[in-house]
Design an enzyme around this catalytic site. Structure first.
Site, mmCIF file in Angstrom:
data_model
loop_
_atom_site.group_PDB
_atom_site.id
_atom_site.type_symbol
_atom_site.label_atom_id
_atom_site.label_comp_id
_atom_site.label_asym_id
_atom_site.label_seq_id
_atom_site.Cartn_x
_atom_site.Cartn_y
_atom_site.Cartn_z
ATOM 1 C CG ASP A 150 -0.093 0.071 2.526
ATOM 2 O OD1 ASP A 150 0.041 1.159 3.110
ATOM 3 O OD2 ASP A 150 0.434 -0.995 2.947
ATOM 4 C CG ASP B 172 3.082 5.214 5.444
ATOM 5 O OD1 ASP B 172 2.721 4.140 5.956
ATOM 6 O OD2 ASP B 172 3.497 6.176 6.107
#
Length: 303
Positions: free
Chosen positions: A224, A226
């Site tokens: 992902d 951050d």
């Protein structure tokens, strides 16, 4: 005990063959295709490792797998027994350690599903034992270049052969956790500090591997962006889990390609396997025998 371990390690080098250790992170709990696979329990002076270690052969090369968090994910990043893990790998005669771990990204061009072959670290951990050495036997090793370039390049080639988008280099910021970053922290790490990815487990692991004179490389698998990213809040946990699953499959494919690339083993040109050559500062007559006994596998070569 030490002499048996040292003979094993020395024997691997004399025969010119590597023994590869894989430290598996989130979602990576075994190695596919191991021949004569067996889980073995290893005792260390630093306590129990995260779990038993899976041993076997892959493409004719001896392999050792250690699940960093334990099977079932029982250890948090702060409670992983890093010293015991590295000591156990050393005791089993491992020469080359490849760590795989999930991470977040600070860069638009380092997207979920990509792998980063880390070459630098920023260590922001604070609740972990970071050295095998201390009172009774003081040592200082260099971690200016904390990753073995030979191993890093092998991982890069294996990842690309697997069809993964791989980034050649990147700075991994190791945070303590277990909570994720605030937006302010994330922006600072990205904009002011120049970090590329963020995780919770590669430190002090890389430092301890250097103290144990093990070649070490890190494969950071992005799940992902951050919290700095404006769309971060829109990410669903189901998306992260799906990416983690795909990353794990690609990590296993990367690992399967490593034996062919790391079959030959000689003295490390980057100095990883003799990092302790001039590191121990305590005079021989001042060294604590109890401390030296705990260092039998890690530092026996120089003690």
């Amino acid at each position: 005990m030490f002499h048996a371990i040292f003979d094993t390690v020395k024997g691997c080098q004399m025969m010119g063959q590597a023994k590869i250790g894989i430290i598996g992170g989130s979602g990576v709990y075994d190695i596919d295709g191991l021949e004569n696979a067996a889980w073995v329990t290893v005792e260390t002076p630093w306590g129990a490792p995260s779990d038993a270690l899976l041993t076997g052969r892959l493409d004719g090369i001896e392999m050792v797998f250690l699940p960093r968090h334990g099977r079932g994910h029982v250890h948090s990043p702060s409670t992983v027994p890093y010293r015991a893990n590295i000591d156990a790998l050393k005791r089993l005669g491992v020469t080359d350690v490849i760590a795989v771990s999930a991470c977040g990204s600070f860069r638009e061009d380092m997207a979920p599903g990509d792998f980063v072959m880390v070459d630098q670290f920023i260590d922001r951990t604070f609740a972990r034992e970071k050295s095998f050495f201390g009172t009774g036997c003081v040592a200082h090793v260099s971690v200016a270049h904390p990753v073995c370039e030979r191993l890093r390049q092998a991982c890069l080639a294996a990842g690309r052969a697997q069809g993964v988008t791989c980034h050649d280099g990147g700075t991994y910021l190791a945070m303590e956790g277990p909570q994720f970053s605030t937006v302010a922290e994330s922006k600072m790490y990205r904009d002011s500090w120049g970090a590329d990815v963020i995780g919770m487990t590669n430190m002090p692991e890389a430092k301890l591997a250097r103290e144990a004179e093990l070649c070490y490389a890190s494969v950071a698998m992005i799940t992902d962006f951050d919290s700095w990213h404006p769309d971060h809040g829109a990410v669903q946990i189901s998306d992260i889990i799906a990416t983690l699953g795909a990353n794990s499959a690609n990590a296993r494919g990367l690992v399967a390609r490593l034996p062919a690339m790391l079959r030959a083993r000689d003295v490390c040109a980057h100095g990883c396997d003799h990092a302790l050559e001039h590191a121990i500062m305590t005079a021989p007559d001042k060294r604590d025998p109890a401390v030296l006994a705990k260092l039998d596998a890690v530092a026996g070569r120089v003690l």
